[in-house]
Design an enzyme around this catalytic site. Structure first.
Site, PDB file in Angstrom:
ATOM      1  N   LYS A 217     -41.924  -9.486 -45.965  1.00 41.51           N
ATOM      2  CA  LYS A 217     -42.937  -9.104 -44.980  1.00 41.51           C
ATOM      3  C   LYS A 217     -43.193  -7.611 -45.154  1.00 41.51           C
ATOM      4  CE  LYS A 217     -44.359  -9.610 -40.202  1.00 41.51           C
ATOM      5  NZ  LYS A 217     -44.971  -8.308 -40.040  1.00 41.51           N
TER       6      LYS A 217
ATOM      7  N   LYS B 208     -43.645 -19.765 -45.346  1.00 44.73           N
ATOM      8  CA  LYS B 208     -44.839 -20.578 -45.118  1.00 44.73           C
ATOM      9  C   LYS B 208     -44.594 -21.977 -45.683  1.00 44.73           C
ATOM     10  CE  LYS B 208     -47.355 -16.356 -45.898  1.00 44.73           C
ATOM     11  NZ  LYS B 208     -48.121 -15.523 -46.799  1.00 44.73           N
TER      12      LYS B 208
ATOM     13  N   CYS C 233     -33.796  31.367 -40.724  1.00 45.01           N
ATOM     14  CA  CYS C 233     -32.795  32.425 -40.629  1.00 45.01           C
ATOM     15  C   CYS C 233     -33.080  33.393 -41.773  1.00 45.01           C
ATOM     16  CB  CYS C 233     -31.409  31.808 -40.784  1.00 45.01           C
ATOM     17  SG  CYS C 233     -30.173  32.980 -41.357  1.00 45.01           S
TER      18      CYS C 233
HETATM   19  S1  IVH Z   1     -49.229 -14.215 -43.871  1.00 45.62           S
HETATM   20  C1  IVH Z   1     -51.870 -16.509 -40.755  1.00 45.62           C
HETATM   21  N1  IVH Z   1     -47.546 -12.933 -45.384  1.00 45.62           N
HETATM   22  O1  IVH Z   1     -47.727  -9.508 -40.920  1.00 45.62           O
HETATM   23  C2  IVH Z   1     -51.117 -15.247 -40.893  1.00 45.62           C
HETATM   24  N2  IVH Z   1     -48.439 -11.800 -43.506  1.00 45.62           N
HETATM   25  O2  IVH Z   1     -47.198 -10.206 -38.156  1.00 45.62           O
HETATM   26  C3  IVH Z   1     -51.207 -14.742 -42.274  1.00 45.62           C
HETATM   27  N3  IVH Z   1     -47.673  -9.484 -43.288  1.00 45.62           N
HETATM   28  O3  IVH Z   1     -51.057  -9.389 -39.934  1.00 45.62           O
HETATM   29  C4  IVH Z   1     -50.240 -13.688 -42.535  1.00 45.62           C
HETATM   30  N4  IVH Z   1     -46.407  -9.467 -45.074  1.00 45.62           N
HETATM   31  O4  IVH Z   1     -50.487  -8.183 -42.075  1.00 45.62           O
HETATM   32  C5  IVH Z   1     -48.324 -12.872 -44.294  1.00 45.62           C
HETATM   33  N5  IVH Z   1     -46.075 -11.910 -46.855  1.00 45.62           N
HETATM   34  C6  IVH Z   1     -46.845 -11.849 -45.760  1.00 45.62           C
HETATM   35  C7  IVH Z   1     -46.949 -10.703 -44.976  1.00 45.62           C
HETATM   36  C8  IVH Z   1     -47.757 -10.711 -43.847  1.00 45.62           C
HETATM   37  C9  IVH Z   1     -46.854  -8.758 -44.057  1.00 45.62           C
HETATM   38  C10 IVH Z   1     -48.321  -8.989 -42.053  1.00 45.62           C
HETATM   39  C11 IVH Z   1     -49.768  -9.367 -41.954  1.00 45.62           C
HETATM   40  C12 IVH Z   1     -49.958  -9.933 -40.589  1.00 45.62           C
HETATM   41  C13 IVH Z   1     -48.692  -9.553 -39.898  1.00 45.62           C
HETATM   42  C14 IVH Z   1     -48.340 -10.586 -38.850  1.00 45.62           C
END
Ligand code: IVH
Length: 670
Positions: free
Chosen positions: A116, A292, A428
């Protein structure tokens, strides 16, 4: 219709340059030397300058940023940009897996797992494979049009690679800054006297939301793709999210190398542990991982609740922030005399360790955050960075809370503390007579990324300096076992180990040595650049401000610091003592010296230059040791071309000889 040779050449160059860009920024495997890349780039720039109609929005020359905007336009997202639900524990994760299994009526689910990214979500729109629009997430339904800025992000393809591209493609992902790029940017900001960014995420956000794309172009942003707005638009339609990501990689989009497919909750937990352990080694910040459901048909079946998908979840890492109280605010004296206010805290467990001190950076920061003794504060500790006070909780301020007062004198040596009007940092004025500065200089000298002397920690340096055993880094190399073994808490064995470590550090690299000297404004990256550029220490010590500024990323402030450092006889003496003590490194050839750019090089002049006559240009080249000949051959190093250049220019292009216009020629001379 047949294209003109210039149009054909431009199209060819665009393809080549983007291919090399992809190799460099996406695959991390450079495919040509920098100089060759620069040559292709310059040639394309020249063709576009001569034929403005041949300039296209997907041309790599557009990555340098166009004219500033007065405001961002709005972009309505065709498919909303949703958020993710979070899981903070294994239990919550197991519950997520159960919901997916139940929803799909199966015993086991396959998941696609990704980091993430801790950046900013963006959506990139491609028409027939060409990047046409980019927007921020905004409120999820509409965001800001940041197309101009996104074009400058080097690893975003301006034109997709490969075949079978859908007519319309919206790629979703995150814009961020790599940690090493962030550190370098802050080093630059510091040197220029500009405000530093608090973390890579803030730096990325500030850079993406610039109205002037030229500023964004100078900020090292990166993009990582994590999905598309509508997988149904991709043909043939992929069946798995993991396959879709591979397809995106094939089209030239950067995707995380840490992607994986995992089976069931056990597989997810394993992935979480693995990425958590590798987290610090990743080049960018992440705040968790995302799972996912891999089968896209199953994603559709599970659908959404409110504004988040049921088929995905973010599994967050433990908080790196915690609440505690400020018991006192004291100041610390740094290596260059910088006075740093430090909050002494009630001990608190954060990011895996107990924290009792947190930096407040400087007086302006204390005022800006309005931190007072007695306050309840949020302490942040991200990885191995120094813990800092992120913010105050104003509701919890007691009546007795007292403001910080910057002392007028150094608490260690008593010298005056001064703060230049235009600087954020108070210092200093005791210089190396201040024991605190001396200690810090020694600790810096011995640190892992400098001379790497294992075992020389702060307790030991305190004793060595307080007992006047050591004054300068050169004294380290004169230490003997007797002196060391007499110190408190120093057994003979550890004294011997330390001496061995000191001895080992004698063989080092020029870059480490330069960094170790602790020259103000010269961080690790700059030290490397200087070592590469000058090849040897004497050349660096002899360089003047102009010469230093020929090093990439060295501006007037850094150059002045270096000159000032070597103008100080004491510093030169320490350098000489270190060399005499056997500190050594391999000296290389300078990467580019002014004279070698022109000396012995063969030039051909063609066409009319805007300001120089041919005789003047020839005289300049010869004065710098170069040679001017009449015709272009494989041996020619440069063709300087002006208006109405004819067959010599074409020949140079065919042979791949570097072509300069008058401005570039003058730059070379300079
Ligand atoms: S999937 C339907 N994959 O996290 C949602 N999001 O907390 C699709 N983010 O706004 C998001 N890394 O900007 C996805 N590998 C990742 C991600 C990711 C960061 C962010 C994204 C989203 C936020 C949600």
């Amino acid at each position: 219709m047949a294209e003109s040779p210039a149009a054909e050449r431009a199209a060819f160059l665009r393809g080549e340059i983007e291919r090399h860009n992809h190799a460099y920024y996406v695959l991390d495997a450079p495919s040509i030397p920098d100089a060759e890349y620069d040559r292709l780039f310059r040639e394309l720039q020249e063709i576009e300058a001569a034929h403005p109609d041949l300039q296209t929005p997907d041309s790599p020359t557009q990555r340098v940023g166009g004219s500033p905007l007065s405001a961002f336009g709005q972009v309505v997202h065709g498919v909303p940009m949703l958020s993710l639900n979070n899981a903070f524990s294994a239990e919550e994760l197991i519950a997520f897996d159960r919901r997916c299994r139940d929803g799909l009526g199966v015993a086991d689910v396959g998941y696609s797992c990704e980091p993430k990214y801790d950046g900013l979500a963006v959506s990139l729109r491609y028409e027939d494979g060409v990047f046409v629009q980019g927007a921020t997430r905004g409120d999820g339904f509409s965001g800001e049009d940041v197309t101009h800025n996104l074009r400058t992000v080097r690893n975003i393809p301006l034109r997709c690679l490969g075949k079978n591209l859908p007519p319309l493609l919206e790629v979703r992902g995150e814009v961020l800054m790599l940690r090493r790029d962030f550190e370098r940017l802050n080093e630059r900001q510091r040197a220029a006297g500009d405000k530093e960014f608090a973390n890579p995420r803030n730096a990325a956000a500030g850079s993406l939301r610039q109205l002037d794309p030229k500023i964004t172009a100078r900020r090292p942003l990166r993009f990582f793709a994590y999905g598309v707005a509508d997988a149904g638009a991709v043909a043939p339609a992929p069946t798995l999210h993991s396959r879709l990501m591979e397809q995106l990689a094939g089209w030239g989009f950067p995707v995380a190398a840490e992607r994986a497919v995992a089976q069931g909750a056990t597989g997810l937990l394993e992935y979480y542990e693995r990425i958590g352990a590798a987290r610090r080694a990743l080049p960018y910040d992440i705040d968790g991982v995302v799972y996912k459901v891999d089968r896209l048909a199953d994603q559709a079946k599970l659908g959404f609740v409110a504004r988040a998908p049921r088929f995905a979840i973010a599994h967050k890492f433990p908080a790196e922030e915690a609440l505690t109280t400020v018991e006192a605010i004291e100041v610390q004296v740094g290596r260059t005399g910088a006075i740093t206010p430090v909050a002494r805290l009630a001990p608190v467990f954060v990011g895996g360790v107990t924290v009792t001190n947190a930096t407040l950076h400087n007086e302006d920061e204390v005022r800006r955050k309005d931190v007072r003794v007695g306050d309840t504060v949020i302490v942040r500790r991200a990885g191995d960075v120094i813990p800092e006070v992120a913010a105050v909780v104003p509701e919890k301020r007691p009546d007795t809370a007292s403001e910080f007062i910057m002392p007028g004198h150094c608490p260690v040596c008593g010298a005056a503390i001064e703060k230049p009007e235009d600087e954020a940092i108070a210092r200093c004025t005791g210089g190396l007579f201040c024991p605190a500065q001396r200690k810090q200089a020694l600790l810096h000298f011995a640190s892992r990324r400098a001379m790497d002397i294992e075992g020389l920690g702060d307790k030991l340096v305190d004793q060595l300096v307080d007992n006047a055993i050591i004054k300068t880094p050169a004294d380290l190399y004169k230490l003997g076992i007797l002196k060391l073994a007499n110190l408190e808490r120093m057994a003979e064995k550890s004294a011997a180990n330390l001496l061995a470590a000191i001895d080992k550090s004698r063989k080092t690299t020029l870059a480490r040595f330069i960094f170790a000297l602790g020259i103000r404004n010269v961080g690790e990256a700059t030290a490397k650049d200087l070592a590469r550029h000058f090849g040897g220490l004497d050349a660096l010590m002899a360089a003047d401000v102009e010469r230093l500024q020929q090093v990439p990323d060295v501006g007037p402030v850094v150059a002045a610091s270096i000159v000032r450092f070597f103008a100080e006889p004491h510093n030169v003496e320490v350098v000489e003592q270190l060399r005499a003590a056997g500190v050594r490194w391999d000296e290389g050839a300078p990467s580019v010296s002014v004279s070698s750019l022109i000396a012995c090089k063969i030039f051909v002049l063609t066409g009319a230059l805007p300001t120089l006559t041919r005789e003047e240009a020839k005289a300049l080249i010869e004065a710098h040791g170069g040679k001017v000949v009449a015709s272009v051959s494989k041996k020619t190093d440069y063709v300087v071309a002006g208006a109405a250049a004819g067959s010599k220019l074409t020949k140079a292009q065919e042979l791949g000889v570097s072509i300069l216009d008058e401005t570039q020629f003058k730059e070379l001379l300079a």
